[in-house]
Design an enzyme around this catalytic site. Structure first.
Site, short mmCIF file in Angstrom:
data_model
loop_
_atom_site.label_atom_id
_atom_site.label_comp_id
_atom_site.label_asym_id
_atom_site.label_seq_id
_atom_site.Cartn_x
_atom_site.Cartn_y
_atom_site.Cartn_z
NE ARG A 1 -2.87 5.72 11.68
CZ ARG A 1 -3.11 5.54 10.44
NH1 ARG A 1 -2.50 5.33 9.30
NH2 ARG A 1 -4.31 4.56 10.38
NE ARG B 1 -3.30 0.23 3.01
CZ ARG B 1 -4.53 0.67 2.80
NH1 ARG B 1 -5.27 -0.10 2.07
NH2 ARG B 1 -4.98 1.73 3.10
NE ARG C 1 6.07 8.74 -4.86
CZ ARG C 1 5.27 9.27 -3.81
NH1 ARG C 1 5.91 9.85 -2.97
NH2 ARG C 1 3.72 8.80 -4.03
P1 FAD Z 1 -18.13 1.27 7.68
O1 FAD Z 1 -17.73 2.45 7.75
O2 FAD Z 1 -17.59 0.17 8.75
O3 FAD Z 1 -19.90 1.03 8.12
C1 FAD Z 1 -20.46 0.01 8.45
C2 FAD Z 1 -21.51 0.43 9.28
O4 FAD Z 1 -22.54 -0.74 9.69
C3 FAD Z 1 -20.96 0.94 10.65
O5 FAD Z 1 -21.52 2.35 10.76
C4 FAD Z 1 -21.38 -0.20 11.56
O6 FAD Z 1 -21.72 0.60 12.89
C5 FAD Z 1 -22.82 -0.70 11.06
N1 FAD Z 1 -23.28 -1.79 11.49
C6 FAD Z 1 -22.42 -3.08 11.50
N2 FAD Z 1 -22.99 -3.98 11.85
C7 FAD Z 1 -24.33 -3.53 12.22
C8 FAD Z 1 -25.33 -4.40 12.61
N3 FAD Z 1 -25.51 -5.59 13.09
N4 FAD Z 1 -26.55 -3.62 12.85
C9 FAD Z 1 -26.56 -2.29 12.49
N5 FAD Z 1 -25.43 -1.58 11.83
C10 FAD Z 1 -24.45 -2.37 12.02
N6 FAD Z 1 -10.06 5.16 3.69
C11 FAD Z 1 -9.68 5.92 2.50
O7 FAD Z 1 -9.71 5.88 1.51
N7 FAD Z 1 -8.55 6.89 3.14
C12 FAD Z 1 -8.17 6.77 4.55
O8 FAD Z 1 -7.30 7.84 4.76
C13 FAD Z 1 -8.54 5.75 5.44
N8 FAD Z 1 -8.06 6.08 6.67
C14 FAD Z 1 -8.73 5.09 7.44
C15 FAD Z 1 -8.16 4.95 9.04
C16 FAD Z 1 -8.78 4.00 9.73
C17 FAD Z 1 -8.14 4.02 11.10
C18 FAD Z 1 -9.82 3.20 9.25
C19 FAD Z 1 -10.11 1.90 10.10
C20 FAD Z 1 -10.21 3.28 8.05
C21 FAD Z 1 -9.50 4.06 7.07
N9 FAD Z 1 -10.08 4.09 5.72
C22 FAD Z 1 -9.61 4.85 4.87
C23 FAD Z 1 -11.15 2.89 5.35
C24 FAD Z 1 -12.61 3.64 5.39
O9 FAD Z 1 -12.87 3.97 6.64
C25 FAD Z 1 -13.49 2.59 4.67
O10 FAD Z 1 -13.20 2.21 3.40
C26 FAD Z 1 -15.08 2.77 4.69
O11 FAD Z 1 -15.39 3.62 5.79
C27 FAD Z 1 -15.70 1.57 4.77
O12 FAD Z 1 -16.96 2.04 4.57
P2 FAD Z 1 -17.99 0.83 4.87
O13 FAD Z 1 -19.50 1.50 4.71
O14 FAD Z 1 -17.75 -0.44 4.11
O15 FAD Z 1 -17.92 0.31 6.34
N1 UDP Z 2 3.37 0.85 7.79
C1 UDP Z 2 4.55 0.90 8.38
N2 UDP Z 2 5.21 2.13 8.82
C2 UDP Z 2 4.61 3.13 8.69
C3 UDP Z 2 3.42 3.38 8.03
C4 UDP Z 2 3.03 2.22 7.55
O1 UDP Z 2 5.28 -0.13 8.46
O2 UDP Z 2 5.05 4.12 9.25
C5 UDP Z 2 2.91 -0.37 7.15
C6 UDP Z 2 1.86 -1.01 8.30
O3 UDP Z 2 2.18 -2.43 7.96
C7 UDP Z 2 0.69 -0.50 7.88
C8 UDP Z 2 0.71 -0.67 6.27
O4 UDP Z 2 2.22 0.08 6.05
O5 UDP Z 2 -0.28 -1.78 8.44
C9 UDP Z 2 -0.11 0.17 5.63
O6 UDP Z 2 -0.09 1.77 5.90
P1 UDP Z 2 -1.18 2.78 5.96
O7 UDP Z 2 -0.90 3.79 6.37
O8 UDP Z 2 -1.98 2.47 4.44
O9 UDP Z 2 -2.25 1.98 7.01
P2 UDP Z 2 -3.86 2.48 7.40
O10 UDP Z 2 -3.99 4.02 6.97
O11 UDP Z 2 -4.76 1.55 6.57
O12 UDP Z 2 -3.93 1.97 8.80
#
Ligand code: FAD
Ligand code: UDP
Length: 383
Positions: A283, A173, A177
């Site tokens: 982080r 991911r 570069r």
């Molecule tokens: P979710 O957002 O998980 O939505 C599912 C919903 O279903 C939730 O609100 C949950 O409460 C509900 N639900 C589950 N089970 C039930 C049930 N039984 N009854 C009623 N409701 C229920 N993506 C990016 O593109 N860029 C980023 O920088 C990025 N950063 C991220 C950082 C973190 C820490 C995390 C965890 C994810 C990140 N993502 C990022 C990914 C992004 O969050 C997901 O792609 C996206 O939110 C997924 O949407 P979803 O609808 O599939 O799931």
């Molecule tokens: N990662 C790492 N060092 C860093 C940042 C990321 O080793 O400083 C690795 C780690 O395994 C992480 C993966 O790269 O799970 C993907 O990073 P990303 O920032 O995409 O993670 P996310 O935002 O999905 O948690």
């Protein structure tokens, strides 16, 4: 009188909201049930003194798909934020992703040729062929110094297991570069919605009934006012089937948010990674820097990885071989269900970013409206 809806959508996250919106546009009636108290799933944001706080961790929208970019821009105005996190290891600061700035900070070298030579020299005796796991993948791409200082500790605390036990794709991911470029993503489109992500979900779900604070299983057992044609489930697929084939594994997080009304700028960057294993968080994000420092005071969030167990949130699927085998068994079961669809990060057990969630939701919409080609959900680029 029972009221009929064509679709019950479980989960008011991005997948559920895009699906509900598009099905409604196609003349179908939809109702949403969400177990959290608010809509948005993991992209939920809220306002603190003009700062959009990303409650469930930093969310930067980025995509290589122009159509997805145009689609999401129909629901929000984006700023031009470019994610450039830094990493701290033993008190020293390194630029991410791994690039010429990082190589200079590590080794004092200045040219791409020197950096390539240094990495090649570090891995020449390791004889890694086709990388079988995350450790081999990281070593073969970036060499031993970067692996030991910037990857191993972070990854092992993030996932709670050794790098040899993790799939290689996770580290792919991250760009590597040989230019002085601190942009964390390679995608040509990137930004953060100026009004936060909740505003997008609110627009998507406009005029669609949403019940919050109720779990699907409870809702369906205890209501006799509605009938539904089909159900879209965006929760955990193994939970839907009451874990009858065993449990899939997920990784969870604990977010510790600190509001500092009297501090203007706490860490000087939106995202700072802590790559040493002994520091318990991975982080710290300072939300105002996603918006060029806008807002009064500051708010920071520390991200502590933890095991998933009932009662906390399943943020990341752990897509190793064992879990994928079990997921495919659940998928077979899912395919046999009449009128139940599965989608999203938890329903499809995929490490999806937001752009892929939108793509996948629109594919499902196209499948449900077979006569409508997927292209028609994107704005036309006819002049
Ligand atoms: P979710 O957002 O998980 O939505 C599912 C919903 O279903 C939730 O609100 C949950 O409460 C509900 N639900 C589950 N089970 C039930 C049930 N039984 N009854 C009623 N409701 C229920 N993506 C990016 O593109 N860029 C980023 O920088 C990025 N950063 C991220 C950082 C973190 C820490 C995390 C965890 C994810 C990140 N993502 C990022 C990914 C992004 O969050 C997901 O792609 C996206 O939110 C997924 O949407 P979803 O609808 O599939 O799931
Ligand atoms: N990662 C790492 N060092 C860093 C940042 C990321 O080793 O400083 C690795 C780690 O395994 C992480 C993966 O790269 O799970 C993907 O990073 P990303 O920032 O995409 O993670 P996310 O935002 O999905 O948690």
């Amino acid at each position: 009188m029972m009221k009929h809806y064509d679709y019950l959508i479980v989960g008011a996250g991005l997948f559920g909201a895009v699906f509900a919106h598009e099905m409604k546009e196609n003349g179908k009636s939809c109702m949403v049930v969400e177990k959290r108290e608010q809509i948005g799933g993991n992209i939920f944001t809220y306002d603190t003194r003009g700062i959009q706080v990303h409650k469930y961790g930093a969310h930067i929208f980025h995509t290589a798909n122009q159509q997805v970019w145009e689609y999401i821009n129909r629901f929000a105005e984006f700023n031009h934020y470019i994610n450039s996190p830094i990493a701290i290891y033993q008190g020293k600061v390194y630029n991410l992703p791994f690039n010429m700035n990082t190589f200079h900070q590590l080794w004092g070298i200045k040219t791409p040729a020197e950096a390539r030579h240094r990495i090649a020299d570090q891995i020449k005796d390791l004889h890694i062929g086709d990388p079988a796991n995350l450790e081999e993948q990281a070593l073969s791409l970036a060499g031993t110094d970067i692996y030991e200082k910037l990857i191993k500790g972070y990854t092992e605390k993030q996932w709670g297991r050794a790098c040899q036990e993790l799939p290689a794709f996770i580290i792919r991911r991250l760009p590597l570069r040989f230019t002085y470029d601190n942009n964390y993503f390679n995608d040509p489109y990137q930004g953060i919605p100026k009004q936060g992500y909740t505003a997008i979900i609110t627009q998507l779900l406009k005029d669609i009934p949403v019940v919050t604070g109720v779990d699907y299983h409870h809702f369906i057992k205890n209501q006799d006012s509605f009938t539904f044609g089909k159900t879209l489930y965006t929760g955990m697929i193994d939970e839907f089937f009451e874990f009858r084939l065993g449990r899939l594994e997920y990784r969870s997080l604990r977010f510790e948010t600190e509001d500092m009304p009297d501090c203007d700028n706490w860490q000087g960057n939106a995202v700072v990674n802590y790559t040493e294993k002994k520091i318990p968080y991975t982080r710290i994000i300072e939300h105002k820097h996603f918006y060029y420092g806008q807002g009064e005071g500051t708010v920071i969030t520390r991200e502590y990885p933890q095991d998933y167990q009932e009662g906390n949130e399943p943020y990341y699927p752990i897509n190793d071989d064992n879990n994928m085998m079990r997921y495919h068994q659940y998928r077979e079961l899912a395919d046999k269900q009449k009128n139940i669809l599965f989608g999203g990060r938890l329903g499809q057990y995929r490490y999806y970013d937001m752009d892929k969630v939108i793509e996948s939701a629109l594919q499902l919409v196209a499948q449900e409206n077979r006569e409508t080609p997927i292209e028609s959900y994107f704005p036309s680029n006819n002049c």
